[in-house]
Design an enzyme around this catalytic site. Structure first.
Site, short mmCIF file in Angstrom:
data_model
loop_
_atom_site.label_atom_id
_atom_site.label_comp_id
_atom_site.label_asym_id
_atom_site.label_seq_id
_atom_site.Cartn_x
_atom_site.Cartn_y
_atom_site.Cartn_z
N GLU A 1 23.06 56.71 13.63
CA GLU A 1 22.88 55.09 13.10
C GLU A 1 21.32 54.87 13.53
OE1 GLU A 1 24.60 51.20 15.13
OE2 GLU A 1 24.76 53.05 16.13
N LYS B 1 26.01 47.33 8.48
CA LYS B 1 27.00 47.29 9.65
C LYS B 1 27.77 46.06 9.64
CE LYS B 1 27.12 48.43 15.01
NZ LYS B 1 26.40 49.16 15.92
N CYS C 1 28.80 52.93 14.10
CA CYS C 1 29.62 52.93 15.07
C CYS C 1 30.61 51.37 15.50
CB CYS C 1 28.34 52.03 16.13
SG CYS C 1 28.38 52.87 17.50
#
Length: 572
Positions: free
Chosen positions: A45, A117, A150
Site C-alpha cells: 500500500e 480503499k 489494509c
C-alpha cells in the site's frame, strides 16, 4: 487437475517525499521477482510515496492518475516478462480532483483494473476520499484476482464479497501496524473464504509509526506458504487455482453452505446512532445494564450416556462457581446428549430439567449443547439455563453436510438479555461463517457463547518477529498467535466464549477460550484452554462510565460504526 502459478510478495520500506527513489526501488524488486518466474507480483500500500501524510496539500505533489506515468513503468516490466503486478499508490481523479488510496492491477497489455480503499483507517480521511468502486474481481489468464487495501480486510464483508464473485486470489496491500504479523485477520480471511491471500505489507518506521512487515502468501486452508519477517525482500510461493476454486473451508464447500436468507441485516447500520438510544427506541428491548462478570468455558468429551454427561457438567459447574466465582459457563456442542443423535432430548424433558436445577442451585448461567427432538424432527441445539429457569434455546442454522443427514436447520438467530449483558448463541459450524457472528453483533450482543465440536485446525502459532514494537505489543513466539475465534471476537467487538470438545483420540483438539472485544488490546483480555485443561475463566466487562454515550468498546462497537453497508448488497 492442478493449475499452478508462481507468485511473489514484495516487502518494501518507502521514504516520504522521495517518490522517484521509491519507484526505482520497487522496480528493482519487481524486476527481480519477474526474472525469477513470478507470474503475479504484489507490492505494498502507498509503496510509491509512503503513507503518513498530514493533509491533501502535503500529498498533492505525489498523486497521479491511473493509468499514468508510474503505471506505464510497471507495464513495461509486465510486457517484458508476461506477468501481472499490483502497485499501491495515491491516485487523483481528474474529473473532480479527489484523491484516493488506490491499488492497481497491471498486466502485459496495461492497466486491468484498480481498487480504491473503501474502509479508511484513521489516516486516510486527512487527505483521501473513501473508495467508490466497490469490490471487484478481475479476470486474467492467471486467475480471478481481487484487490483489497489494509483496513478493508478488517471487515468480514469485503473478502466475502470478492470470494462470492469468484476470486481465486485476494491481493491485500497494506501498511499494517500494532501487532505481530502475519496478522490473524489475514489468515482468517483466506481460511473462511477458501481462497489464496497474497499479503504485501511495508515495514519500517515513519512519523513515529512502526509498521509490522510479515509479507506472506496464505493458502486457502490458512497455512503460510511463504513469508518475509523484517526488511526489504521477496517471498515466493506456488499457488494452485484448483484449490481456490473449490472454496473449501475445512474440507467443506464454504460458499455453498451459506444461508443468505438469514443475512438481511448485514446491509443495516445499527451503530450509526448512539447504541444506548438506538436499542431502547420506542421502549423496546433496551440494552441490559452493564456489569463486570466472569465467564468460564469447559471442554471434555461427552459420552453416549446422558446421565454421565450431566454428572460431568454438574461437577464442572460446581468447580466454576465455587472455585472460580463464574457467572456463566459454556459447555461443548451436544455435551448433554453426546455426539450420536439417537439420544436426542426435548427441551422440556428431564435432561434439561436437571440442567435447570443445577443452574438454580448454583445461581449461574449455563449454555450446553444437545440433540433436540421436537415435532418429529431433530435439531443440533443449545440451551441457555439460568437461575430464573430456561431462558431460551437456539437451533443451529449452518449445518455441515454430515449433519444434514440427521438434523433440521434452525430458522432464526436468538439473542437473550441477561444480567451479564446481551447474549447470543451460535453452534460450532455456525461460527465458521462470518455473517453469523456479525448479525449477532449488529443486534447488540455483548457476548456470544459458542458450543462446538470441531476437529479441524483453526489455530496456529508464530515463531516470533524481529520487528520491534512498542510495549506491550508482543513480538516473541506464541503457540496461539492465530485463533480463528479470537478474530471473531475482535472483528465484532464482542466477548466470544468458545467451548470445544477435547478428545485427542478422536481428533478434537479442544483449544476453547474466552476472547475479548478488541483484537489490538495488549495484554489480551482472554483465557485459553491448552492441552490437558478442562476449564478456564476470564473476566468480562459490559459496564460504562456514567455517560450518555457508551465508553466501553463492547457497547460502543467501533468496528460496527465504521462499516459501510452500501457496499454489502452482494452478501444478501
Amino acid at each position: 487437475m492442478p493449475i499452478l502459478h508462481k507468485v511473489a510478495t514484495v516487502q518494501f520500506e518507502p521514504t516520504m517525499f522521495e517518490k522517484e527513489r521509491n519507484i526505482a526501488g520497487l522496480i528493482a524488486l519487481v524486476t527481480e521477482a519477474a526474472e525469477a518466474g513470478a507470474r503475479l507480483i504484489v507490492t505494498p500500500e502507498m509503496g510509491t510515496t509512503g503513507y503518513c501524510w498530514f493533509d491533501r496539500a502535503e500529498v498533492a505533489p505525489f498523486v497521479e492518475t491511473i493509468p499514468g506515468a508510474t503505471t506505464a513503468r510497471f507495464e513495461a516490466i509486465a510486457q517484458a516478462h508476461d506477468c501481472y503486478i499490483v502497485i499501491g499508490m495515491p491516485e487523483i481523479e481528474p474529473s473532480n480532483g479527489l484523491y484516493y488510496n488506490a491499488a492497481v492491477l497491471i498486466g502485459p497489455d496495461g492497466v486491468i483494473g484498480k481498487h480504491r480503499k473503501t474502509h479508511p483507517y484513521i489516516a486516510e480521511p486527512k487527505w483521501s476520499a473513501p473508495g467508490d468502486l466497490g469490490h471487484q474481481v478481475f479476470e486474467t489468464p492467471i486467475g480471478r484476482i481481487a484487490l483489497l487495501i489494509c483496513m478493508d480486510i478488517h471487515f468480514i464483508e469485503t473478502a466475502r464479497i470478492v470470494a462470492l464473485k469468484g476470486a481465486d486470489v485476494i491481493c491485500h496491500v497494506s501498511n499494517w501496524l500494532a501487532e505481530r504479523t502475519p496478522a490473524p485477520y489475514w489468515i482468517s480471511r483466506a481460511f473462511e473464504n477458501g481462497c489464496y491471500l497474497i499479503e504485501s505489507n511495508r515495514w519500517g518506521l515513519e512519523r513515529t509509526v512502526q509498521f509490522s512487515g510479515g509479507s506472506c502468501v496464505i493458502g486457502p486452508d490458512g497455512s503460510i506458504a511463504a513469508i518475509i519477517d523484517a526488511g526489504d525482500g521477496i517471498a515466493y510461493a506456488t499457488i494452485d487455482l484448483e484449490l481456490a476454486r473449490d472454496h473449501d473451508m475445512l474440507g467443506r464447500k464454504a460458499l455453498e453452505q451459506r444461508r443468505p436468507e438469514f443475512y438481511k441485516e448485514l446491509p443495516t447500520t445499527t451503530y450509526a446512532w448512539n447504541p444506548l438510544d438506538f436499542f431502547g427506541l420506542y421502549g423496546h428491548r433496551p440494552l441490559p445494564p452493564g456489569r463486570k462478570s466472569r465467564v468460564a468455558v469447559a471442554q471434555f468429551a461427552p459420552s453416549d450416556d446422558v446421565g454421565d454427561n450431566l454428572a460431568r457438567i454438574e461437577e464442572m459447574v460446581v468447580a466454576a462457581r465455587h472455585d472460580r466465582d463464574a457467572d456463566l459457563i459454556v459447555f461443548p456442542e451436544r455435551s448433554i446428549t453426546g455426539l450420536g443423535h439417537g439420544l436426542a432430548e426435548s427441551v422440556s424433558g428431564p435432561a434439561v430439567e436437571r440442567l435447570l436445577s443445577i443452574a438454580a442451585r448454583e445461581n449461574i448461567y449455563i449454555v450446553a449443547g444437545m440433540a433436540e427432538r421436537a415435532g418429529g424432527r431433530i435439531h443440533n441445539a443449545a440451551v441457555l439455563a439460568g437461575p430464573e429457569g430456561l431462558i431460551g434455546s437456539y437451533r443451529q442454522i449452518h449445518l455441515t453436510s454430515e449433519d444434514h443427514g440427521w438434523a433440521t436447520p434452525g430458522e432464526d438467530w436468538r439473542v437473550f438479555d441477561t444480567r451479564l449483558g446481551r447474549l447470543g448463541l451460535l453452534i460450532g459450524h455456525d461460527a465458521m461463517f462470518p455473517e453469523a457472528a456479525r448479525i449477532l453483533s449488529l443486534r447488540g450482543c455483548d457476548l456470544i457463547a459458542c458450543p462446538a465440536a470441531m476437529r479441524e485446525r483453526f489455530y496456529a502459532g508464530h515463531p516470533g518477529s524481529a520487528i520491534r514494537q512498542s510495549y506491550p505489543i508482543p513480538t516473541g513466539a506464541d503457540p496461539s498467535h492465530w485463533h480463528h475465534f479470537r478474530v471473531r471476537a475482535g472483528e465484532n467487538n464482542v466477548f466470544f466464549a468458545f467451548a470445544n470438545i477435547a478428545d485427542e483420540l478422536n481428533g478434537f483438539p479442544g483449544r476453547s477460550g474466552v476472547f475479548g472485544p478488541d483484537t489490538f488490546e495488549f495484554p489480551r483480555r482472554e483465557a485459553n484452554a491448552g492441552p490437558g485443561t478442562s476449564l478456564v475463566c476470564a473476566d468480562i466487562d459490559t459496564s460504562n462510565l456514567d455517560s450518555r454515550y457508551p465508553t466501553n468498546v463492547v457497547r460502543r462497537k467501533d468496528m460496527m460504526a465504521m462499516r459501510l453497508p452500501h457496499h454489502y448488497l452482494d452478501l444478501v
